[in-house]
Every structure is written in C-alpha cells, then in structure tokens.
Design an enzyme around this catalytic site. Structure first.
Site, mmCIF file in Angstrom:
data_model
loop_
_atom_site.group_PDB
_atom_site.id
_atom_site.type_symbol
_atom_site.label_atom_id
_atom_site.label_comp_id
_atom_site.label_asym_id
_atom_site.label_seq_id
_atom_site.Cartn_x
_atom_site.Cartn_y
_atom_site.Cartn_z
ATOM 1 N N LYS A 72 0.854 -1.194 0.000
ATOM 2 C CA LYS A 72 0.000 0.000 0.000
ATOM 3 C C LYS A 72 0.883 1.234 0.000
ATOM 4 O O LYS A 72 1.856 1.298 0.762
ATOM 5 C CB LYS A 72 -0.875 0.002 1.267
ATOM 6 C CG LYS A 72 -1.871 1.147 1.304
ATOM 7 C CD LYS A 72 -3.100 0.779 0.523
ATOM 8 C CE LYS A 72 -4.090 1.934 0.447
ATOM 9 N NZ LYS A 72 -3.638 3.025 -0.435
ATOM 10 N N LYS A 96 4.954 2.033 8.659
ATOM 11 C CA LYS A 96 3.753 2.774 9.042
ATOM 12 C C LYS A 96 2.553 1.835 9.160
ATOM 13 O O LYS A 96 1.775 1.907 10.116
ATOM 14 C CB LYS A 96 3.479 3.871 8.022
ATOM 15 C CG LYS A 96 2.430 4.884 8.419
ATOM 16 C CD LYS A 96 2.217 5.919 7.330
ATOM 17 C CE LYS A 96 3.495 6.623 6.992
ATOM 18 N NZ LYS A 96 3.285 7.665 5.956
ATOM 19 N N LYS A 108 5.173 2.195 -2.920
ATOM 20 C CA LYS A 108 5.189 3.610 -3.301
ATOM 21 C C LYS A 108 5.423 3.714 -4.800
ATOM 22 O O LYS A 108 5.984 2.806 -5.419
ATOM 23 C CB LYS A 108 6.302 4.365 -2.563
ATOM 24 C CG LYS A 108 5.971 5.829 -2.316
ATOM 25 C CD LYS A 108 4.907 5.989 -1.241
ATOM 26 C CE LYS A 108 4.601 7.458 -0.971
ATOM 27 N NZ LYS A 108 3.657 7.610 0.149
ATOM 28 N N THR A 192 -4.849 12.611 6.838
ATOM 29 C CA THR A 192 -3.459 12.678 7.316
ATOM 30 C C THR A 192 -3.339 13.704 8.433
ATOM 31 O O THR A 192 -2.767 13.422 9.494
ATOM 32 C CB THR A 192 -2.517 13.034 6.158
ATOM 33 O OG1 THR A 192 -2.606 12.012 5.154
ATOM 34 C CG2 THR A 192 -1.073 13.126 6.645
#
Length: 426
Positions: A72, A96, A108, A192
């Site tokens: 992810k 994370k 990513k 976020t």
C-alpha cells in the site's frame, strides 16, 4: 542486495531499522528480508501532448514488503522524484502500516514530472499511462496505490477507471483516495492531518502542550499543502495560534496569528509569501523554524530539517506530517536537546488508515458515515500512540525509535509466522 545498490535516502531510512533492532531479539531472517525492497519496477511513459508531440516521462513502482498483506502506498508526481526516494518511501510505508496494525505491506510510486506544466487532458493521459505500465503490479489484492504529492482524488479516479477498463470489470478497491462518487471514503481528504491532530490532542498532557486557562499555544506549519493546510485549520479550531507557515515559494511569520481565508487566497495567487496584513512579514523559509512556538509541524517533503537548520528550532514538540522530513543527523540534535519528535510512521498515519477504511468499504460494498470514519481513526491513533508512548517510558528511548521497535516487533512476528520453508515469493 549489495549496499551500493541502495541509494542514500534508503540507507538513511534503514538506519532507523538498525536502531530499533537493538531493542529486540530478532532472527537474522528479519533484517535480511527488510534490508531491501522486494521489487522495484521502472517504466518509460510516452504520452501525446496537446500540441500533437510526444513526450516521455520516467515512472517507478516499488513493493517493499508484503509479509503482512498487499502493499500500500501513494503515487507522487514531482520533477525531482528518483528511484531512491520511491524505495525509501516504500520502506517507511512498510513500517507505518505495521505501526497502525493494518493488514498491509509498504509500497510507493512516482512519476518524474512537474504536473503544473501539464494541461488537465495531458495529466489524465499520463495517469492512465501509469496504470497501463504497471497493471501487472497493482491490484486490489496485490498493490493498492493512493494519492501523494501533487496527486489527488481526480487522479485516483482516472487510475481506477483505467484499471477497470484493462481488466474488464469495475475494481474500485484497486486504489484509494478516490472521489466519493467513485467509491472514495468520507473523511479521506483531511485524514493525514486529522490523524496527527487526534494524536497530538490525546498526548497533549504527556507532551506538555495541553490547553490551560490563559495559555497561548503557538504552532508553525512548514509546508502549506494539502496536509499542512488541514492541520493548520484543525489546530486553530482547537485554540492554537498559527504563527508561521511556508510553502515551496516562500514563508510568512505572523506572531498574532494568521487569517486562513487570506492565506488561501495568497497561495492561489502564487504562494503563501504573498500574504499581507497587520503583523505579517515575509521571511526566509528557514526563519520560521526559529519563531517562538510550542509546536512545529513539518508537512512538506523529505529532509527539510537537516544539519544546516536544525539549530534554529525552538519548539519543544515536532509532529511530522511529511514523510522523512528530519534527517538522522538532525534527529540526533533534536533528541540531545530534549525536543520530542512524533515520527512520521505514527504522526501521519491517518492517511493510510483511512485508505484502509476505504479499501474495506469498497470490498464489502457497505459505506460508512463521516462521523464513523472519524471515530475509527481517532481510536486507532490513540491506541497506537499509547502503545508507543509505553515503549518510550519502558525503554527510555525517543519516540521515533519506539515507533520503529513497535512496528518491527509486528513485522518480525509475521515473518516468523510464514515459516522457514523456501519461498520464492521473497
């Protein structure tokens, strides 16, 4: 993988792994598996421009580790993107997701491009070309992209549509951060920042920044983009005074606080440095770090706080909304000075957490109200914040190391659970 095959940013990221490993009794297999990306693919995207010419753009997708589930991670469009940056970001995403106990690994992607120089039609063709190039890599059960720097819900909508066209069936769960009309989750836009805000509020007493009668709490936001803008407004709604902001084109200091409507208008005209008003002055971007404040929020790009400017920081608490905004050298200085850094793999994890909620909703075809999304996010941030805070107290270590210990323990358990049989999946 040989050390010289890893770029400097990834090597710096891996130093966090080494620091955390000292506090756990790890099998050598763990360090070997997490020491390099599982796979990184590079593609050359050739698209037709509006004037009829063709132009090529370099793109990457990295799947760092999938021990705990499908990978992810976001896709960024930036003229300075590199493979090293993509791999380091995928490493951070791996930790994370483990820190937040999400059933994901880290991934990513990036395209080396200045999106401001493209028309809307060119941007759409480029986004669809990315999916065409990496359609064999991404997928709802394998690798799930999301927005990042200079990408947004519109870009994710194009990507989901292109993937559905290629596979012959709608597949909303292939990406997250989509428009709500295409299966996006309510509450994703500010997730976020909201996650970092929930964490700060929950830990405020422990950090010494709780609200008290007559107390003025001041904050600096370095990077007034999507996350920084939402964080500034959330902090202001909670009684904080925003005394300094910056973006890629300038910075302003305002000891009496900032008018956000005027700030947004200035940014739309050409950058926050164009803001004018009583008590507002334009300053060098590094100068805002030296302003008197109780909180600094780095919300821009990697390595914005480094050996050359870390000495300017006076705020006792730093909350990392950006990925990797503090270099290891600067981190050592902050720790030595007793400044608490709430690390990126915890503080900005609200985005991937709500992305997970979106993926779950897409897969089950049942969508939640915004209040439910917020409540689930708040619970997750507080739960993991407390767990990491307990490690800080028990081990006498800084918050970043404690967060990596927390995530690494979960990754090590998952790696061990896979067994020792030879596995060509890596």
């Amino acid at each position: 993988m040989l050390d010289d095959e890893r770029g400097p940013l990834l090597r710096q990221a891996l130093s966090r792994l080494d620091a955390a490993a000292a506090y756990l009794d790890l099998d050598q297999d763990v360090a070997e598996k997490l020491g390099a990306p599982r796979e990184t693919l590079k593609a050359r995207l050739l698209i037709r421009m509006d004037d009829g010419s063709r132009r090529a753009f370099t793109a990457w997708r990295c799947r760092y580790d999938d021990t705990r589930g499908p990978t992810k991670g976001g896709i960024r469009y930036h003229p300075a993107s590199t493979m090293d940056e993509v791999e380091a970001l995928a490493f951070w995403m791996t930790f994370k997701c483990a820190v937040m106990n999400l059933p994901y690994g880290g991934g990513k992607g990036a395209i080396r491009v200045d999106p401001h120089g493209l028309s809307r039609a060119e941007l759409e063709r480029l986004s669809r070309a990315y999916v065409q190039a990496f359609a064999g890599v991404i997928g709802p059960e394998r690798d799930i992209p999301a927005p990042d720097v200079y990408t947004d819900a519109m870009v994710m909508g194009w990507m989901a549509d292109e993937y559905g066209s290629l596979t012959g069936a709608p597949a909303p769960a292939v990406v997250t951060g989509k428009p709500v009309a295409l299966g996006g989750s309510l509450g994703r836009g500010d997730a976020t920042a909201r996650g970092g805000w929930y964490l700060l509020r929950h830990l405020a007493a422990r950090l010494g920044v709780e609200d008290q009668p007559g107390r003025v709490r001041r904050a600096i936001v370095q990077g007034y983009g999507n996350a920084g803008r939402h964080m500034a407004r959330l902090l202001a709604s909670d009684g904080w005074t925003i005394v300094g902001v910056s973006d890629s084109r300038g910075a302003v200091a305002a000891p009496g606080g900032i008018d956000f409507d005027a700030l947004d208008a200035a940014k739309a005209r050409g950058g926050v440095g164009l803001l004018e008003g009583p008590g507002v002055r334009r300053v060098d971007p590094d100068e805002i770090l030296a302003l008197d404040a109780e909180l600094l929020v780095p919300a821009a790009l990697e390595e914005m706080i480094h050996a050359g400017n870390v000495h300017l920081i006076t705020a006792p608490v730093v909350l990392e909304l950006a990925n990797g905004p503090v270099t290891p050298e600067a981190d050592e200085v902050l720790t030595a000075r007793g400044i608490t850094v709430l690390p990126d793999i915890l503080a900005n994890a609200g985005g991937v957490t709500v992305s997970y909620f979106e993926w779950v909703q897409n897969r089950q075809g049942w969508y939640w109200g915004e209040a439910e999304v917020h409540e689930r996010l708040k619970a997750a941030m507080e739960r993991e914040g407390d767990a990491i805070g307990d490690r800080v107290a028990a081990l006498g270590i800084d918050w970043r190391t404690a967060a990596y210990v927390h995530g690494l323990a979960r990754l090590a358990d998952a790696i061990a659970a896979h067994g020792t049989q030879t596995d060509f999946r890596g």
